[in-house]
Write a protein that holds these residues in place. Structure first.
Motif, PDB file in Angstrom:
ATOM      1  N   PRO A  89      38.585  42.816  27.505  1.00 29.55           N
ATOM      2  CA  PRO A  89      38.164  42.298  28.807  1.00 29.55           C
ATOM      3  C   PRO A  89      39.310  41.607  29.543  1.00 29.55           C
ATOM      4  O   PRO A  89      40.209  41.029  28.917  1.00 29.55           O
ATOM      5  N   LEU A  90      39.271  41.686  30.865  1.00 33.80           N
ATOM      6  CA  LEU A  90      40.214  40.971  31.730  1.00 33.80           C
ATOM      7  C   LEU A  90      39.424  39.913  32.495  1.00 33.80           C
ATOM      8  O   LEU A  90      38.473  40.233  33.206  1.00 33.80           O
ATOM      9  N   VAL A  91      39.788  38.649  32.330  1.00 34.61           N
ATOM     10  CA  VAL A  91      39.098  37.547  32.990  1.00 34.61           C
ATOM     11  C   VAL A  91      39.783  37.293  34.335  1.00 34.61           C
ATOM     12  O   VAL A  91      40.948  36.880  34.385  1.00 34.61           O
ATOM     13  N   LEU A  92      39.067  37.528  35.414  1.00 32.73           N
ATOM     14  CA  LEU A  92      39.634  37.424  36.758  1.00 32.73           C
ATOM     15  C   LEU A  92      39.421  36.034  37.346  1.00 32.73           C
ATOM     16  O   LEU A  92      38.398  35.387  37.085  1.00 32.73           O
ATOM     17  N   GLU A  93      40.391  35.588  38.143  1.00 28.38           N
ATOM     18  CA  GLU A  93      40.231  34.329  38.864  1.00 28.38           C
ATOM     19  C   GLU A  93      39.285  34.480  40.044  1.00 28.38           C
ATOM     20  O   GLU A  93      38.584  33.542  40.407  1.00 28.38           O
ATOM     21  N   ARG A  94      39.263  35.655  40.642  1.00 29.74           N
ATOM     22  CA  ARG A  94      38.402  35.945  41.786  1.00 29.74           C
ATOM     23  C   ARG A  94      38.083  37.434  41.784  1.00 29.74           C
ATOM     24  O   ARG A  94      38.825  38.220  41.173  1.00 29.74           O
ATOM     25  N   PRO A  95      37.012  37.842  42.444  1.00 28.35           N
ATOM     26  CA  PRO A  95      36.684  39.274  42.505  1.00 28.35           C
ATOM     27  C   PRO A  95      37.820  40.084  43.126  1.00 28.35           C
ATOM     28  O   PRO A  95      38.563  39.596  43.975  1.00 28.35           O
ATOM     29  N   VAL A  96      37.940  41.329  42.690  1.00 33.46           N
ATOM     30  CA  VAL A  96      38.972  42.230  43.200  1.00 33.46           C
ATOM     31  C   VAL A  96      38.318  43.525  43.664  1.00 33.46           C
ATOM     32  O   VAL A  96      37.217  43.872  43.228  1.00 33.46           O
ATOM     33  N   THR A  97      38.991  44.215  44.539  1.00 35.38           N
ATOM     34  CA  THR A  97      38.495  45.497  45.013  1.00 35.38           C
ATOM     35  C   THR A  97      38.965  46.612  44.082  1.00 35.38           C
ATOM     36  O   THR A  97      39.985  46.468  43.388  1.00 35.38           O
TER      37      THR A  97
END
Length: 353
Positions: A89-97
């Motif tokens: 899994p990749l934990v994102l700081e904010r949603p990405v397109t």
């Protein structure tokens, strides 16, 4: 004024009219097509004496048609499998397109001999398990990357895993995401165990049809095969029996020498044998592919005056067909128990490459 003077005046007027006509023609030549049509219409109306100044400025009518509502992009289902992939899994700081993620990925989606896949959890997903393949126009709150553990090229090895970990770290930095790769040796051990299972349960059955007396040519073989439902494949010398379900793997493959198929005059090419192949793990059991293989092999052999043999040239007896059928039943059960039912997406991925 003298006759000469009048003649010179006439020539000058003719030149002026010619220059004016040439510039008008050039202007209309480079005018946009729609505007050119409107000017031509105005000129015609003026010549008929039915249009005034207002008509000369007339334009084509504009139809105010409402634009259709934006359609929701087609979404591809998730593909990653806990049985078949190492998933990180990749934990994102904010949603990405999806576009931002796809732009960061390399052109090739393979590491060594293994394919990898990226999936996202949509920003508006109500279900934590609603993973999907990246779809342009969508935003994702979470990402996960998977690398296939094994395929017909062998198990995932240490070099491939190290390259995967390096690329994954690079992508994570580009997307401002946190990533925690699993232990390499544990993953490699999983890959070797899966490869051992695949090697013991892979099966591709091939029956060889051999001419009894007169040799065949490609056209003769293709004519008889087409009568039984085969269609030309993507490669010369290859025909396939299509699946009954959309997107399914071919039920059977008929193959003969590529050189014969590419001959300048195929009618003069000589064929002494053709092969019928069933990729067992790629075709669902309920399609009854083995029964079809046996039936079509017999029908082709009868129609073309041939024998049904194995790879060594031995004619197959009825007992051999029955024995193979029984062994296939055991194989289907073993695949189903391990979660790789024949014809399923996981089975087709594991037994490919």
């Amino acid at each position: 004024m003298s006759t000469l003077q009048w003649a010179l005046i006439g020539v000058g007027l003719a030149l002026l009219v010619g220059v004016w006509a040439y510039h008008r023609w050039q202007a209309r030549r480079w005018m946009p097509r729609r505007q050119r049509a409107a000017v031509a219409s105005a000129d015609t109306d003026g010549a008929d004496g039915e249009a005034g100044t207002g008509d000369a400025q007339r334009q084509e009518p504009h139809l105010d048609v409402p634009a259709p509502a934006a359609a929701r992009p087609a979404v591809a289902p998730a593909l990653l499998s806990e049985r078949l992939d190492v998933i990180v899994p990749l934990v994102l700081e904010r949603p990405v397109t999806a576009e931002a993620v796809l732009q960061a990925l390399p052109g090739t989606r393979r590491i060594g001999s293994k394919p990898f896949f990226v999936e996202g959890l949509p920003d508006d997903a109500a279900d934590e398990a609603a993973w999907e393949a990246l779809t342009p126009g969508r935003r994702y709150q979470q990402l996960r990357v998977g690398l296939q553990l094994a395929n017909r090229a062998g198990p995932l090895n240490e070099i491939e895993f190290s390259e995967f970990a390096q690329r994954l770290q690079h992508w994570a930095e580009h997307l401002q995401a946190a990533v925690d790769c699993p232990d390499m040796m544990a993953v490699v051990q999983r890959a070797r165990a899966l490869d051992a299972f695949a090697a013991a349960h892979d099966a591709q059955l091939t029956f060889t049809l051999r001419a009894r007396r007169a040799a065949w040519n490609p056209g003769y073989v293709m004519q008889h095969a087409a009568r039984l439902g085969f269609v030309p494949g993507s490669l010369p010398g290859r025909m396939v029996l299509p699946a009954s379900r959309p997107g399914g793997a071919p039920l059977l493959v008929l193959q003969f020498e590529t050189q014969a198929a590419l001959a300048d005059d195929p009618s003069l090419a000589v064929l002494r044998e053709v092969r019928l192949t069933l990729d067992v793990t790629h075709v669902p059991q309920d399609e009854e592919p083995y029964s079809r293989l046996c039936t079509l092999a017999d029908r082709l052999a009868d129609a073309m005056d041939g024998w049904v043999t194995d790879d060594t040239g031995q004619v197959l007896a009825a007992e051999a067909f029955d024995r193979i059928g029984g062994e296939l039943g055991v194989l289907y059960d073993a695949l189903r128990e391990r979660g790789f039912e024949a014809g399923s997406p996981d089975a087709r991925r594991l037994f490919s490459g």
